[in-house]
Scaffold this motif. Structure first.
Motif, mmCIF file in Angstrom:
data_model
loop_
_atom_site.group_PDB
_atom_site.id
_atom_site.type_symbol
_atom_site.label_atom_id
_atom_site.label_comp_id
_atom_site.label_asym_id
_atom_site.label_seq_id
_atom_site.Cartn_x
_atom_site.Cartn_y
_atom_site.Cartn_z
ATOM 1 N N ILE A 128 0.891 -1.177 0.000
ATOM 2 C CA ILE A 128 0.000 0.000 0.000
ATOM 3 C C ILE A 128 0.922 1.218 0.000
ATOM 4 C CG2 ILE A 128 -1.723 1.256 1.349
ATOM 5 C CD1 ILE A 128 -2.319 -1.610 2.647
ATOM 6 N N ILE A 129 0.935 1.981 -1.097
ATOM 7 C CA ILE A 129 1.989 2.990 -1.272
ATOM 8 C C ILE A 129 1.396 4.342 -1.670
ATOM 9 C CG2 ILE A 129 4.163 3.514 -2.441
ATOM 10 C CD1 ILE A 129 4.575 0.578 -2.967
ATOM 11 N N HIS A 130 1.914 5.403 -1.077
ATOM 12 C CA HIS A 130 1.507 6.759 -1.431
ATOM 13 C C HIS A 130 1.851 7.003 -2.904
ATOM 14 C CE1 HIS A 130 1.485 11.128 -1.568
ATOM 15 N NE2 HIS A 130 0.808 11.112 -0.430
ATOM 16 N N PRO A 131 0.952 7.679 -3.647
ATOM 17 C CA PRO A 131 1.193 7.876 -5.094
ATOM 18 C C PRO A 131 2.520 8.571 -5.411
ATOM 19 C CG PRO A 131 -1.040 8.557 -4.506
ATOM 20 C CD PRO A 131 -0.350 8.203 -3.216
ATOM 21 N N ASP A 132 3.064 9.362 -4.488
ATOM 22 C CA ASP A 132 4.312 10.089 -4.762
ATOM 23 C C ASP A 132 5.553 9.397 -4.208
ATOM 24 O OD1 ASP A 132 2.752 12.063 -5.944
ATOM 25 O OD2 ASP A 132 2.542 13.161 -4.047
ATOM 26 N N ASN A 133 5.396 8.234 -3.578
ATOM 27 C CA ASN A 133 6.537 7.575 -2.921
ATOM 28 C C ASN A 133 7.275 6.674 -3.909
ATOM 29 O OD1 ASN A 133 8.351 6.376 -1.219
ATOM 30 N ND2 ASN A 133 6.848 5.801 0.361
ATOM 31 N N ARG A 134 8.088 7.304 -4.774
ATOM 32 C CA ARG A 134 8.787 6.541 -5.832
ATOM 33 C C ARG A 134 9.749 5.488 -5.282
ATOM 34 N NH1 ARG A 134 7.115 4.485 -9.684
ATOM 35 N NH2 ARG A 134 9.113 4.212 -10.737
ATOM 36 N N PRO A 135 10.577 5.807 -4.264
ATOM 37 C CA PRO A 135 11.481 4.758 -3.777
ATOM 38 C C PRO A 135 10.723 3.500 -3.365
ATOM 39 C CG PRO A 135 12.123 6.886 -2.883
ATOM 40 C CD PRO A 135 10.831 7.116 -3.610
ATOM 41 N N SER A 136 9.603 3.670 -2.656
ATOM 42 C CA SER A 136 8.832 2.502 -2.221
ATOM 43 C C SER A 136 8.217 1.786 -3.423
ATOM 44 C CB SER A 136 7.740 2.944 -1.243
ATOM 45 O OG SER A 136 7.006 1.828 -0.832
ATOM 46 N N GLN A 137 7.744 2.560 -4.414
ATOM 47 C CA GLN A 137 7.175 1.932 -5.612
ATOM 48 C C GLN A 137 8.231 1.132 -6.360
ATOM 49 O OE1 GLN A 137 5.277 5.088 -7.856
ATOM 50 N NE2 GLN A 137 3.977 5.647 -6.127
ATOM 51 N N ARG A 138 9.472 1.657 -6.398
ATOM 52 C CA ARG A 138 10.551 0.924 -7.081
ATOM 53 C C ARG A 138 10.838 -0.401 -6.361
ATOM 54 N NH1 ARG A 138 11.531 -0.081 -11.079
ATOM 55 N NH2 ARG A 138 13.779 -0.408 -10.889
ATOM 56 N N VAL A 139 10.851 -0.361 -5.033
ATOM 57 C CA VAL A 139 11.079 -1.602 -4.284
ATOM 58 C C VAL A 139 9.977 -2.611 -4.634
ATOM 59 C CG1 VAL A 139 11.191 -2.651 -1.994
ATOM 60 C CG2 VAL A 139 12.311 -0.436 -2.404
ATOM 61 N N ALA A 140 8.726 -2.161 -4.628
ATOM 62 C CA ALA A 140 7.602 -3.063 -4.935
ATOM 63 C C ALA A 140 7.749 -3.641 -6.339
ATOM 64 C CB ALA A 140 6.278 -2.308 -4.789
ATOM 65 N N GLU A 141 8.099 -2.768 -7.312
ATOM 66 C CA GLU A 141 8.241 -3.235 -8.695
ATOM 67 C C GLU A 141 9.366 -4.252 -8.817
ATOM 68 O OE1 GLU A 141 8.820 0.524 -10.632
ATOM 69 O OE2 GLU A 141 6.675 1.015 -10.559
ATOM 70 N N LYS A 142 10.481 -3.979 -8.111
ATOM 71 C CA LYS A 142 11.644 -4.868 -8.253
ATOM 72 C C LYS A 142 11.411 -6.246 -7.647
ATOM 73 C CE LYS A 142 14.783 -1.843 -6.929
ATOM 74 N NZ LYS A 142 16.134 -1.325 -6.628
ATOM 75 N N ILE A 143 10.422 -6.357 -6.727
ATOM 76 C CA ILE A 143 10.125 -7.707 -6.204
ATOM 77 C C ILE A 143 8.911 -8.318 -6.906
ATOM 78 C CG2 ILE A 143 11.219 -7.198 -3.990
ATOM 79 C CD1 ILE A 143 8.233 -7.328 -2.839
ATOM 80 N N GLY A 144 8.463 -7.674 -8.005
ATOM 81 C CA GLY A 144 7.454 -8.306 -8.858
ATOM 82 C C GLY A 144 6.018 -7.864 -8.610
#
Ligand SMILES: CC(C)(COP(=O)(O)OP(=O)(O)OC[C@H]1O[C@@H](n2cnc3c(N)ncnc32)[C@H](O)[C@@H]1OP(=O)(O)O)[C@@H](O)C(=O)NCCC(=O)NCCS
Length: 166
Positions: A128-144
């Motif tokens: 569950i990620i804030h729309p502007d939280n790119r570092p967290s979104q990148r972590v989520a994307e990198k684990i699939g």
């Protein structure tokens, strides 16, 4: 059962970790996408919430330390969260600013994903990620995980639900 990874050690948190966790969760930078940094009392409740989860579910957020030095890194793990009235399993992570940008959150989140999928038999994992939280979104994307929908959390704040289904 605990996740395992090359550079990080996972262990259950306790009130002995209050200084480290209050420092982490009370940090303005770490909590930039939360309503406010946590007070020391909030951090104590955070520890107690996770201890309750270890007992009731067998998992929660765990303390991360460096295998090599024992240095405190942050927390990462698996918690139940309600999104649009549905209980989801969420992978969460917080890393001390001094240790960010070295791949620790990705390593910890990947180990938590593997434990969820391979040991706990989870069919789905979310973040569950804030729309502007790119570092967290990148972590989520990198684990699939992939962005699934935009919605609101229990406080009414905008969030993006990242998810993977197996
Ligand atoms: C999200 C967080 C845990 C990432 O920790 P980390 O150990 O630095 O993460 P990693 O090094 O594994 O990878 C971070 C990714 O975000 C990227 N990133 C880091 N800072 C960034 C920034 N300011 N803007 C855009 N991307 C950024 C990194 O480049 C990397 O992606 P890449 O591989 O495409 O380059 C850390 O930033 C943090 O604790 N943030 C505050 C707490 C938080 O928001 N937690 C998540 C709640 S949903």
């Amino acid at each position: 059962m605990l996740p395992e990874s090359a550079r990080l050690r996972f262990r259950e948190m306790s009130l002995d970790d209050l200084d480290d966790l209050a420092g982490l969760l009370g940090d303005r930078e770490v909590m930039a996408f939360y309503p406010a940094p946590m007070t020391r009392q909030d951090a104590a409740r955070w520890i107690e919430w996770n201890q309750g989860l270890y007992r009731s579910r067998g998992h929660g957020l765990w303390v991360l330390t460096l295998r090599e030095s024992g240095e405190f890194v942050g927390d990462c793990g698996l918690t139940p969260q309600i999104v649009d009235g549905v209980e989801e399993l969420e992978v969460g992570y917080h890393v001390r600013p001094a240790l960010q940008g070295q791949g620790y959150a990705t390593e910890a989140a990947a180990a938590s994903r593997d434990l969820a999928r391979d040991e706990l038999g989870a069919r789905r994992l979310t973040a569950i990620i804030h729309p502007d939280n790119r570092p967290s979104q990148r972590v989520a994307e990198k684990i699939g995980l992939r962005p699934e929908k935009r919605t609101r959390d229990s406080r009414g704040d905008d969030i993006v639900l990242y998810a993977a289904d197996w």
